[in-house]
Design a protein around this motif. Structure first.
Motif, PDB file in Angstrom:
ATOM      1  N   UNK A  73       3.498  -3.143   1.530  1.00  0.00           N
ATOM      2  CA  UNK A  73       2.765  -3.661   2.691  1.00  0.00           C
ATOM      3  C   UNK A  73       1.714  -2.651   3.155  1.00  0.00           C
ATOM      4  N   UNK A  74       2.068  -1.358   3.140  1.00  0.00           N
ATOM      5  CA  UNK A  74       1.103  -0.311   3.495  1.00  0.00           C
ATOM      6  C   UNK A  74      -0.057  -0.302   2.503  1.00  0.00           C
ATOM      7  N   UNK A  75       0.253  -0.448   1.228  1.00  0.00           N
ATOM      8  CA  UNK A  75      -0.797  -0.467   0.201  1.00  0.00           C
ATOM      9  C   UNK A  75      -1.696  -1.687   0.367  1.00  0.00           C
ATOM     10  N   UNK A  76      -1.094  -2.840   0.646  1.00  0.00           N
ATOM     11  CA  UNK A  76      -1.888  -4.046   0.903  1.00  0.00           C
ATOM     12  C   UNK A  76      -2.800  -3.843   2.105  1.00  0.00           C
ATOM     13  N   UNK A  77      -2.251  -3.281   3.159  1.00  0.00           N
ATOM     14  CA  UNK A  77      -3.031  -3.051   4.380  1.00  0.00           C
ATOM     15  C   UNK A  77      -4.219  -2.153   4.086  1.00  0.00           C
TER      16      UNK A  77
END
Length: 178
Positions: free
Chosen positions: A5-9
């Protein structure tokens, strides 16, 4: 937040910086999603509105600039660090100004981090002056005026990279004591 999720963000924010910084109001969240390699629902799961996405991209811009500015303020060669910082601020300024123009009034988070950047730029400038590399009468306000002037010009009417490079060199030469 999970790692994915952090990488997507982060990919979404980088894509938003590019899409909206390049296309302004004509940029779309769909293009951001495509460029980030995620679905539109993922974009809106992280950012409930286009404005929230633009604000977060602008905060990301200033936060990354703050990190580099603090590094420049502590660098062993304060003149070279200040020159690299000024160059980056001008080169990336058009995107920042385009993003900011889409928000109207600057949100508090943007104002806060932008103020921290300016204080760190002032510190980097004073270190370069203490080293004798920058004219003592130059202040952060003059530096910001020149950076903003070139950034606004290139935001409205992009110029060839070589022309911008020479214009930045002229500004840097004007700051120099040599």
């Amino acid at each position: 937040m999970r790692q994915d999720a952090r990488e997507n963000r982060e990919r979404i924010l980088a894509a938003a910086d590019h899409v909206f910084g390049t296309h302004g109001e004509a940029g779309s969240t769909e293009e951001v999603a495509r460029l980030a390699g995620v679905g539109i629902a993922t974009v809106f799961r992280h950012f409930p509105s286009k404005e929230a996405l633009i604000e977060a991209a602008l905060v990301r811009h200033f936060t990354s600039l703050l990190d580099r500015t603090r590094a420049a303020a502590a660098a062993p060669d304060p003149a070279a660090a200040l020159h690299a910082l000024i160059r980056e601020m001008i080169e990336r300024g058009a995107n920042k100004l385009t993003l900011a123009s889409m928000l109207g009034d600057a949100p508090p988070a943007v104002v806060t981090v932008a103020g921290e950047v300016k204080a760190a730029v002032d510190m980097a400038l004073r270190r370069a002056q203490a080293a004798g590399a920058v004219r003592p009468e130059v202040g952060v306000e003059e530096l910001y005026l020149l950076v903003r002037g070139l950034a606004q010009t290139t935001a409205v009417a992009p110029v060839p990279a070589a022309v911008l490079e020479r214009a930045i060199d002229v500004i840097l030469d004007g700051f120099s004591t040599r």
